[in-house]
Design a protein around this motif. Structure first.
Motif, PDB file in Angstrom:
ATOM      1  N   UNK A  11      17.627  23.585   4.684  1.00 41.64           N
ATOM      2  CA  UNK A  11      17.006  24.079   6.296  1.00 41.64           C
ATOM      3  C   UNK A  11      16.010  23.038   6.657  1.00 41.64           C
ATOM      4  N   UNK A  55      27.906  37.173   6.646  1.00 43.72           N
ATOM      5  CA  UNK A  55      27.318  37.325   5.272  1.00 43.72           C
ATOM      6  C   UNK A  55      28.779  36.616   4.593  1.00 43.72           C
ATOM      7  N   UNK A  84      22.484  26.450   4.978  1.00 49.72           N
ATOM      8  CA  UNK A  84      22.578  27.457   4.233  1.00 49.72           C
ATOM      9  C   UNK A  84      23.079  28.735   5.074  1.00 49.72           C
ATOM     10  N   UNK A  85      24.176  28.649   5.790  1.00 52.90           N
ATOM     11  CA  UNK A  85      24.765  29.666   6.476  1.00 52.90           C
ATOM     12  C   UNK A  85      25.673  30.266   5.643  1.00 52.90           C
ATOM     13  N   UNK A  86      25.969  31.600   5.792  1.00 52.51           N
ATOM     14  CA  UNK A  86      27.063  32.054   5.021  1.00 52.51           C
ATOM     15  C   UNK A  86      28.546  31.267   5.317  1.00 52.51           C
ATOM     16  N   UNK A 105      30.598  31.083   8.250  1.00 55.32           N
ATOM     17  CA  UNK A 105      30.396  30.510   9.335  1.00 55.32           C
ATOM     18  C   UNK A 105      31.041  29.060   9.501  1.00 55.32           C
ATOM     19  N   UNK A 128      24.629  22.799  12.165  1.00 56.43           N
ATOM     20  CA  UNK A 128      24.540  24.086  11.058  1.00 56.43           C
ATOM     21  C   UNK A 128      26.066  23.862  10.315  1.00 56.43           C
ATOM     22  N   UNK A 146      20.821  23.122   9.622  1.00 55.49           N
ATOM     23  CA  UNK A 146      20.791  24.334   8.615  1.00 55.49           C
ATOM     24  C   UNK A 146      22.223  24.289   7.746  1.00 55.49           C
ATOM     25  N   UNK A 154      10.017  28.587   7.249  1.00 58.20           N
ATOM     26  CA  UNK A 154      10.058  27.562   8.254  1.00 58.20           C
ATOM     27  C   UNK A 154      10.458  28.161   9.384  1.00 58.20           C
ATOM     28  N   UNK A 167      21.187  36.741   2.079  1.00 59.19           N
ATOM     29  CA  UNK A 167      22.126  37.522   2.197  1.00 59.19           C
ATOM     30  C   UNK A 167      22.819  37.512   3.320  1.00 59.19           C
ATOM     31  N   UNK A 186      27.147  27.158   3.564  1.00 55.34           N
ATOM     32  CA  UNK A 186      26.526  26.790   2.157  1.00 55.34           C
ATOM     33  C   UNK A 186      27.713  25.923   1.184  1.00 55.34           C
ATOM     34  N   UNK A 198      13.000  24.571   4.199  1.00 55.64           N
ATOM     35  CA  UNK A 198      13.010  25.824   3.419  1.00 55.64           C
ATOM     36  C   UNK A 198      12.901  25.308   1.976  1.00 55.64           C
ATOM     37  N   UNK A 199      12.083  26.181   1.243  1.00 54.60           N
ATOM     38  CA  UNK A 199      12.298  25.803  -0.204  1.00 54.60           C
ATOM     39  C   UNK A 199      13.575  26.104  -0.607  1.00 54.60           C
ATOM     40  N   UNK A 200      14.268  25.426  -1.514  1.00 47.30           N
ATOM     41  CA  UNK A 200      15.389  25.529  -2.210  1.00 47.30           C
ATOM     42  C   UNK A 200      16.682  25.898  -1.553  1.00 47.30           C
TER      43      UNK A 200
END
Lengths: 374, 187
Positions: free
Chosen positions: B77, B135, B97-99, B102, B32, B95, A246, A281, B35, B72-74
Motif C-alpha cells: 500500500x 473480506x 492489499x485488498x481482499x 475485490x 487497486x 493498494x 499511512x 481482515x 492480495x 504501509x509496513x508489510x
C-alpha cells in the motif's frame, strides 16, 4: 419536540443558507431562528429572501442582536472565519450555547485561548463537522472500532468539491478565510485560506473513525485550476498516523464550476467524499453520494447539464441530525455534542501542519497522541 | 525498463483530449488490486509505481521536482505525491492489499484549468450505489440508510426496511390496477 431558539451571526459562510432553508421549509426543524445579523447588504438581502414569511428580526451588527435578545440561549457563528474568535469570546462571556460553522479559528493561539476559556464551560459548544451524521461514515467507525476490519493498514479520504468562491466571493479572500495573509509558499501569488481551510472533514473523520492521531504530514499544492483565485484550490496530503498507519487526504476544489456568480456545476458531482479503509481482515469503502441519482433539468440550478444528486434518506430521529444533536444538548437531553470544539481545533492543527508542509517543502511532525481527548 | 501503461487506452485518451481542456493542473492515479494479485514489494515500488510516475511525468510534460511517499509496513500500500517543475501535481493511491473478493481497478482523473478527463465513475467505486464491505469471504454492496447500521442490507432489504420505518402508504386504486395487470398478463 419544541425547537430551541437561536441567533444567527452572519451568513458569510456558504452553509448558513442551508440552515435558513431548513428553518423556513421543514415543519419539525429543531431550531427556531429568532434573529439574524449580517453587515453585508447583499448577503442580508439573501437572508431576508430565505427567511421571508418567518418572524425573524434582522440586524446589521451581531453585538446589537445579542443585546436585543438576552433571553435567547443559543448562538450560531456563521461569519467569515476571521471573526469567529471574537464571537466565541463574546458568547462565552455571556454564557451562550454556541454552534460554530466548521472552522472555529485557523489561528493556533486563538485555538489555545478558546480551549482555556471553555475549560469547564457549562454550556454546549458544537462545531459543524457534518459527516459525523452521515450513516455510511458512522458505519465505518463502527466497523473499525468493533475490530471487524482488523488492524488498520491504511486509510484514504477525499473531500473534493467545486469552489464556492464565485458565489461567496468572501470565501476567496485569504484574510477573511484564513484570518491573515500567508502565501502558500515563499513568493507565491496566492495564499492560504482556500480548499484546505474549507475542508476540515477528512482530518476530523480520520481521527473520529480510527481513534488515531496524526503523526507526520507531507503535502503538495498544484498550480491553481482557477488562475483568478487568491487562495489555493488544490492541496494533496499524505503521511502517517500514530502507529505508522499511512493516510491520504485530498481536500481540494478540483471539480470545476461555471464562472458565474451563482452555484452552477460544470463537473456533474458537487462533492466527492470517498472513504477507503484497508484492514488486515476486511476492506470498507463508501462515498458521500452513496445513493446517486442522475438529473438533467432545464430549470434546475445547474441547467441543461447532467448532475449527480443524492436520493433522500429517512431520518428516524431528529436528535441524530446535525441541528437536532445540538438542540438535544441545549435542552439537556444529550450530555455531549457529537463534534466538539476540541474536535474542530484538532483538525485545524493538522490542516495547519499541511499548510506548513507545503510552505517549507518538508515533512511536518506532530506530537501524535499528546492531543487525545482528555 | 519499458512502460506498457503508455499504451493504456485511458492514458491515451487523456493525452488525446487534453487539448480541449486547457492546462493540466493535477492528476490522480488509482491502482487497486487484491492480495492474490500482489507483486513483490520490489516490483510494486520499482516497477508498478515507477511506471505510473512515468505516466504522470508524460502528462505533465515537465521533469519531476519532488516526490513524497509513504508505504504501509508489510503490505503493498503506497500513497505518494509528486510535483513537476511546471507545478503540476500528481497523486498516487496504490493498494495491492485488498481482499481477494475485490477486482482490479485502475483510474486516472486529470484536472485541467478548463475541464476534466477521467475513467473514474461518478457514483461509488464501480458506478454502484451504496458502500462496499469486502473480506476473504466475499464482497457486499449495500446502502447504510439510516443512522442505525443494522439496517444495512441489499437494495431490496433496504427499501423494505425503510418502508417499515416510515410506514408504507396504501395504493388507493389497487383493484383497478390489479384488474389491468391481470388482463394484460393472463389474456
Amino acid at each position: 419536540m419544541t425547537p430551541i431558539k437561536i441567533l444567527v451571526a452572519g451568513i458569510a459562510n456558504p452553509h448558513i443558507p442551508g440552515y435558513c432553508r431548513g428553518f423556513a421549509n421543514t415543519p419539525d426543524y429543531p431550531w427556531q431562528i429568532v434573529a439574524l445579523a449580517e453587515s453585508d447588504p447583499g448577503r442580508m438581502a439573501m437572508a431576508q429572501r430565505l427567511l421571508a414569511g418567518k418572524e425573524v428580526k434582522f440586524y446589521a451588527d451581531w453585538r446589537t442582536m445579542l443585546d436585543a435578545h438576552p433571553e435567547v440561549e443559543a448562538f450560531q457563528i456563521g461569519s467569515d472565519n476571521k471573526y469567529h474568535f471574537e464571537m466565541f469570546r463574546e458568547c462565552i462571556a455571556r454564557g451562550k450555547h454556541i454552534y460554530s460553522t466548521k472552522v472555529p479559528t485557523m489561528d493556533p493561539e486563538e485555538g489555545e485561548e478558546l480551549l482555556k476559556l471553555t475549560r469547564d464551560y457549562p454550556k454546549t459548544i458544537q462545531v459543524e463537522l457534518e459527516l459525523h451524521f452521515r450513516p455510511q461514515f458512522r458505519y465505518a467507525r463502527e466497523l473499525v472500532r468493533s475490530g471487524r476490519l482488523g488492524t488498520i493498514r491504511a486509510i484514504y479520504l477525499s473531500n473534493v468539491s467545486q469552489s464556492p468562491c464565485n458565489y461567496f466571493p468572501n470565501w476567496g479572500d485569504p484574510e477573511l478565510s484564513y484570518g491573515k495573509v500567508v502565501p502558500i509558499r515563499p513568493g507565491a501569488d496566492y495564499f492560504r485560506g482556500g480548499a484546505l481551510t474549507d475542508h476540515p472533514h477528512p482530518f476530523d473523520m480520520i481521527r473520529w473513525i480510527t481513534g488515531l492521531e496524526f503523526a507526520e504530514v507531507c503535502a503538495v499544492s498544484a498550480k491553481n485550476q482557477r488562475s483568478h483565485l487568491k487562495v489555493e484550490d488544490h492541496v494533496a496530503i499524505t503521511g502517517k498516523l500514530e502507529g505508522g498507519v499511512p493516510f491520504f487526504i485530498n481536500p481540494s476544489y478540483s471539480n470545476l464550476e461555471e464562472k458565474v456568480p451563482t452555484r452552477r456545476l460544470l463537473w456533474p458531482k458537487s462533492l466527492e467524499c470517498n472513504l477507503k479503509i484497508t484492514g488486515d481482515k476486511g476492506y470498507y469503502e463508501t462515498d458521500f453520494f452513496d445513493k446517486p441519482m442522475y438529473l438533467v433539468g432545464k430549470d434546475y440550478v445547474s441547467p441543461d447539464r447532467l448532475i449527480v444528486e443524492n436520493a433522500p434518506r429517512p431520518v428516524r430521529n431528529q436528535s441524530e441530525t446535525l441541528e437536532g444533536s445540538f438542540a438535544a444538548c441545549v435542552r439537556g437531553e444529550r450530555a455531549k455534542p457529537e463534534s466538539s470544539l476540541r474536535d474542530g481545533l484538532e483538525a485545524v492543527k493538522v490542516m495547519n501542519a499541511a499548510y506548513d508542509a507545503v510552505y517549507r517543502d518538508e515533512t511536518v511532525y506532530l506530537p501524535a497522541g499528546k492531543c487525545k481527548e482528555e | 525498463m519499458n512502460n506498457p501503461w503508455l499504451n493504456w487506452s485511458v492514458f491515451l485518451s487523456i493525452g488525446k483530449h487534453a487539448r480541449f481542456c486547457g492546462e493540466l493542473c493535477s492528476v490522480r492515479f488509482t491502482w487497486e488490486r487484491p492480495r492474490k494479485s500482489a507483486s513483490t514489494e520490489k516490483v510494486f515500488i520499482e516497477e508498478s509505481f515507477l511506471r505510473f510516475l512515468h505516466l504522470a511525468q508524460e502528462l505533465a510534460h515537465a521533469p519531476l521536482k519532488k516526490l513524497h511517499a509513504v508505504k504501509a509496513q508489510d503490505a503493498n500500500i503506497l500513497y505518494a505525491l509528486a510535483e513537476f517543475e511546471n507545478r503540476v501535481a500528481a497523486e498516487f493511491e496504490m493498494n495491492e492489499a485488498l481482499p481477494d473478493s475485490m477486482p482490479d481497478v485502475f483510474f486516472i482523473k486529470a484536472n485541467f484549468t478548463g475541464g476534466h478527463v477521467t475513467n473514474q465513475p461518478l457514483g461509488g467505486h464501480f458506478d454502484e450505489p451504496g458502500s462496499i464491505f469486502a473480506d476473504e469471504n466475499g464482497l457486499s454492496l449495500f446502502t447504510v440508510d439510516s443512522c442505525d447500521p443494522e439496517i444495512a442490507g441489499g437494495v431490496y432489504d433496504t427499501v423494505m426496511k425503510t418502508a417499515e420505518l416510515e410506514g408504507a402508504p396504501e395504493i388507493p386504486d389497487a383493484e383497478k390496477l390489479l384488474a389491468a395487470v391481470r388482463k394484460a398478463v393472463y389474456r
